[in-house]
Design a protein around this motif. Sequence first.
Motif, PDB file in Angstrom:
ATOM      1  N   SER A 136       0.819  -1.212   0.000  1.00  0.00           N
ATOM      2  CA  SER A 136       0.000   0.000   0.000  1.00  0.00           C
ATOM      3  C   SER A 136       0.856   1.267   0.000  1.00  0.00           C
ATOM      4  N   GLU A 137       2.001   1.232   0.678  1.00  0.00           N
ATOM      5  CA  GLU A 137       2.843   2.415   0.740  1.00  0.00           C
ATOM      6  C   GLU A 137       3.417   2.767  -0.629  1.00  0.00           C
ATOM      7  N   SER A 138       3.907   1.760  -1.349  1.00  0.00           N
ATOM      8  CA  SER A 138       4.480   2.031  -2.671  1.00  0.00           C
ATOM      9  C   SER A 138       3.404   2.438  -3.665  1.00  0.00           C
ATOM     10  N   ALA A 139       2.161   1.979  -3.448  1.00  0.00           N
ATOM     11  CA  ALA A 139       1.074   2.328  -4.369  1.00  0.00           C
ATOM     12  C   ALA A 139       0.629   3.768  -4.186  1.00  0.00           C
ATOM     13  N   MET A 140       0.758   4.294  -2.981  1.00  0.00           N
ATOM     14  CA  MET A 140       0.308   5.652  -2.720  1.00  0.00           C
ATOM     15  C   MET A 140       1.235   6.694  -3.356  1.00  0.00           C
ATOM     16  N   VAL A 141       2.530   6.418  -3.377  1.00  0.00           N
ATOM     17  CA  VAL A 141       3.490   7.349  -3.987  1.00  0.00           C
ATOM     18  C   VAL A 141       4.370   6.557  -4.944  1.00  0.00           C
ATOM     19  N   PRO A 142       3.847   6.208  -6.129  1.00  0.00           N
ATOM     20  CA  PRO A 142       4.610   5.358  -7.054  1.00  0.00           C
ATOM     21  C   PRO A 142       5.737   6.124  -7.735  1.00  0.00           C
ATOM     22  N   GLU A 143       6.747   5.376  -8.149  1.00  0.00           N
ATOM     23  CA  GLU A 143       7.816   5.963  -8.944  1.00  0.00           C
ATOM     24  C   GLU A 143       7.274   6.303 -10.328  1.00  0.00           C
ATOM     25  N   LYS A 144       7.579   7.469 -10.813  1.00  0.00           N
ATOM     26  CA  LYS A 144       7.056   7.898 -12.109  1.00  0.00           C
ATOM     27  C   LYS A 144       7.779   7.192 -13.250  1.00  0.00           C
ATOM     28  N   THR A 145       7.032   6.906 -14.305  1.00  0.00           N
ATOM     29  CA  THR A 145       7.633   6.359 -15.516  1.00  0.00           C
ATOM     30  C   THR A 145       8.507   7.425 -16.172  1.00  0.00           C
ATOM     31  N   LYS A 146       9.728   7.073 -16.523  1.00  0.00           N
ATOM     32  CA  LYS A 146      10.648   8.017 -17.131  1.00  0.00           C
ATOM     33  C   LYS A 146      10.562   7.914 -18.651  1.00  0.00           C
ATOM     34  N   LEU A 147      10.460   9.075 -19.298  1.00  0.00           N
ATOM     35  CA  LEU A 147      10.271   9.119 -20.745  1.00  0.00           C
ATOM     36  C   LEU A 147      11.298  10.018 -21.410  1.00  0.00           C
ATOM     37  N   ILE A 148      11.691   9.611 -22.608  1.00  0.00           N
ATOM     38  CA  ILE A 148      12.421  10.479 -23.534  1.00  0.00           C
ATOM     39  C   ILE A 148      11.485  10.712 -24.719  1.00  0.00           C
ATOM     40  N   LEU A 149      11.100  11.951 -24.952  1.00  0.00           N
ATOM     41  CA  LEU A 149      10.193  12.261 -26.054  1.00  0.00           C
ATOM     42  C   LEU A 149      11.005  12.508 -27.318  1.00  0.00           C
ATOM     43  N   VAL A 150      10.637  11.832 -28.387  1.00  0.00           N
ATOM     44  CA  VAL A 150      11.276  12.062 -29.682  1.00  0.00           C
ATOM     45  C   VAL A 150      10.216  12.485 -30.689  1.00  0.00           C
ATOM     46  N   ASP A 151      10.613  13.372 -31.592  1.00  0.00           N
ATOM     47  CA  ASP A 151       9.767  13.821 -32.708  1.00  0.00           C
ATOM     48  C   ASP A 151       8.500  14.551 -32.248  1.00  0.00           C
ATOM     49  N   HIS A 152       8.459  15.054 -31.043  1.00  0.00           N
ATOM     50  CA  HIS A 152       7.343  15.887 -30.575  1.00  0.00           C
ATOM     51  C   HIS A 152       7.724  16.494 -29.234  1.00  0.00           C
ATOM     52  N   ASN A 153       7.040  17.588 -28.916  1.00  0.00           N
ATOM     53  CA  ASN A 153       7.252  18.200 -27.615  1.00  0.00           C
ATOM     54  C   ASN A 153       5.992  18.900 -27.115  1.00  0.00           C
ATOM     55  N   GLU A 154       4.851  18.585 -27.741  1.00  0.00           N
ATOM     56  CA  GLU A 154       3.583  19.189 -27.325  1.00  0.00           C
ATOM     57  C   GLU A 154       2.755  18.167 -26.566  1.00  0.00           C
ATOM     58  N   ARG A 155       2.177  18.596 -25.456  1.00  0.00           N
ATOM     59  CA  ARG A 155       1.388  17.695 -24.617  1.00  0.00           C
ATOM     60  C   ARG A 155       0.234  17.078 -25.393  1.00  0.00           C
ATOM     61  N   SER A 156      -0.382  17.849 -26.284  1.00  0.00           N
ATOM     62  CA  SER A 156      -1.538  17.352 -27.030  1.00  0.00           C
ATOM     63  C   SER A 156      -1.171  16.197 -27.963  1.00  0.00           C
ATOM     64  N   GLN A 157       0.115  16.079 -28.326  1.00  0.00           N
ATOM     65  CA  GLN A 157       0.541  15.016 -29.229  1.00  0.00           C
ATOM     66  C   GLN A 157       1.125  13.816 -28.488  1.00  0.00           C
ATOM     67  N   ALA A 158       1.330  13.987 -27.182  1.00  0.00           N
ATOM     68  CA  ALA A 158       1.957  12.924 -26.392  1.00  0.00           C
ATOM     69  C   ALA A 158       0.935  11.875 -25.992  1.00  0.00           C
ATOM     70  N   LEU A 159       1.450  10.711 -25.579  1.00  0.00           N
ATOM     71  CA  LEU A 159       0.538   9.643 -25.189  1.00  0.00           C
ATOM     72  C   LEU A 159      -0.183   9.991 -23.893  1.00  0.00           C
ATOM     73  N   GLU A 160      -1.283   9.279 -23.630  1.00  0.00           N
ATOM     74  CA  GLU A 160      -2.108   9.538 -22.459  1.00  0.00           C
ATOM     75  C   GLU A 160      -1.305   9.358 -21.173  1.00  0.00           C
ATOM     76  N   GLY A 161      -1.583  10.217 -20.192  1.00  0.00           N
ATOM     77  CA  GLY A 161      -0.956  10.104 -18.885  1.00  0.00           C
ATOM     78  C   GLY A 161       0.396  10.763 -18.799  1.00  0.00           C
ATOM     79  N   ILE A 162       0.780  11.557 -19.825  1.00  0.00           N
ATOM     80  CA  ILE A 162       2.104  12.173 -19.848  1.00  0.00           C
ATOM     81  C   ILE A 162       2.329  13.044 -18.622  1.00  0.00           C
ATOM     82  N   GLU A 163       1.235  13.613 -18.089  1.00  0.00           N
ATOM     83  CA  GLU A 163       1.372  14.486 -16.917  1.00  0.00           C
ATOM     84  C   GLU A 163       1.779  13.717 -15.664  1.00  0.00           C
ATOM     85  N   MET A 164       1.600  12.381 -15.683  1.00  0.00           N
ATOM     86  CA  MET A 164       1.967  11.541 -14.545  1.00  0.00           C
ATOM     87  C   MET A 164       3.383  10.981 -14.685  1.00  0.00           C
ATOM     88  N   ALA A 165       4.030  11.246 -15.809  1.00  0.00           N
ATOM     89  CA  ALA A 165       5.358  10.689 -16.071  1.00  0.00           C
ATOM     90  C   ALA A 165       6.445  11.721 -15.776  1.00  0.00           C
TER      91      ALA A 165
END
Length: 549
Positions: A297-326
């Motif tokens: 339960s402790e690790s689920a409450m504050v999970p480690e964020k998925t780390k991303l390298i964005l290529v060929d785009h830099n706009e949130r509207s073009q990124a995959l879903e949940g980008i704000e959580m990464a």
Amino acid sequence: MNKQRPIYAIGHRNPDTDSICAAICYAHLKTELGMNVVPARAGSINRETAFALNYFKVEAPLLLSDVYPRVADVAIPWDLTINERQNLRELAQIMCKDGVKSIPVVNDKRELVGMVSVSDVAKRYFEDIEMQSFADVNVSLRELAHVCDASVETGNEKLDEIVSGEVRIAAGSLHTVQSSVKPKDVILVGDRINEILMACIEGGAACLLLTGCSKANAEVMEAARQKQVVILSAPHDTYTCARLINQCVPVSSIMQTDVISFRASDMLSDIKGLMTKHSHRSYPVVENNKLVGIVNSESAMVPEKTKLILVDHNERSQALEGIEMAKIIEIIDHHRLGGIQTNDPIFTRQDPVGCTCTIVADMHLHRQVAIPPKIAGLMLSAIISDTVLFKSPTCTEHDREMAQYLSKIAGVDVQEYGMELLKAGSDIGNMTAEEIAKNDMKEFLIGRYRISISQCSVLERQQAIDRKQEILEALDGMRRKAGYDLSIVMITNVLEEVSILLFIGEPTNLLSEAFHMDAQDNVLLLPGVMSRKKQVVPPLSEAVKFLPA
């Protein structure tokens, strides 16, 4: 299940060849430099990209539908279980040895059937004020002997019989014992006279458990054989044997069957409420009823964020879903800056060239990382695709030079291979109207309007004109579902160097203002227009300033 989570190199939604190839090739660079980077994609692979991957025998990147934190991201593999038929003594031994406070209970098929915790065991002992009845739990005499560490004196053939009577302690006078013993009972007998043992046998007891290493005489042993009574001899005293026998019941008798479990694919945001409500330390993770892990339960409450390298785009509207959580750690791109914000400083590489893979190739050379032929082939494919074989106004001299350099490593002729690649992606005859409407689609916020612009390449523009109505209908359906103000499909003829814009939505006068011509029946013919990035988006961005507020 989470072991060592990689960093994902990923392109935009509805990926084109540059988006896919840049993810693969940049992941190769970072891996060679010692980082755990995995190429990923945010959508389906189009025909042109599939041709390049097949030609150079490279697997498609991992498909990520979103990067919302899920149970799989924080769960750990879990092999420590107990079978529902094992007894409480075995449970206690496992808990003490492994230092755990709860254990998943499984059946013989390893299907999760319950959970048992220290509190369940404690509750059991608090409620034990007398000897346990085994009438409903199917405990055999063999299990009873095992839990008490007893040796078999006689009646070995009867050990698999189920205890159906009560467990009693032979105490008091001979008369008291005679009146209390019932058929099928198990009797605990300490240092007692042989008359007591005989009385138990005559009373129909199923088993005599002699405590404190006591032994029966020959007369008692013979009587036991004749009456088919099992005699066991345990090294422990009567009190200890009584406690051990109470541990003989199976785990299934005290386990919790109303178990809260999760699937690896469950989003953490959906399960946090349940965790807060029930306050358990850990929860089982199951797939097809089989236990596959445990989530704390402790690790689920504050999970480690998925780390991303964005290529060929830099706009949130073009990124995959949940980008704000990464956690975005790098951006490699050749487009306009689109407003993604990060909490920490990151590495970015934005070059005004025709293709992201031109930048990626540069970085290989700068870092002195060797480029394998198949990686060179993919980067060449991306450059050819994004520059439309160097005909796009976005193409730079550096793109041409890099393409020639990569073609030598890949072992292909630029023009010959380039035409094969473009032809593979230019036949829309086998594409559905929906596929055309979404092909290489990108979303833009232009002024106050949300606008989607898709792009397809053709060798004959008549293919698109003949299917205009069904493409417009599919485009409108997609627009309404996604909530766009205006949706555009850019059909580019790579040989004639001309594009047809099919569009639906409002404001339609934005297109007329941007390209200084009237649109006829939701169609605009734009000679010389090849690039969405350089020849469509900038005029729209400028024209929106002159529309009425």
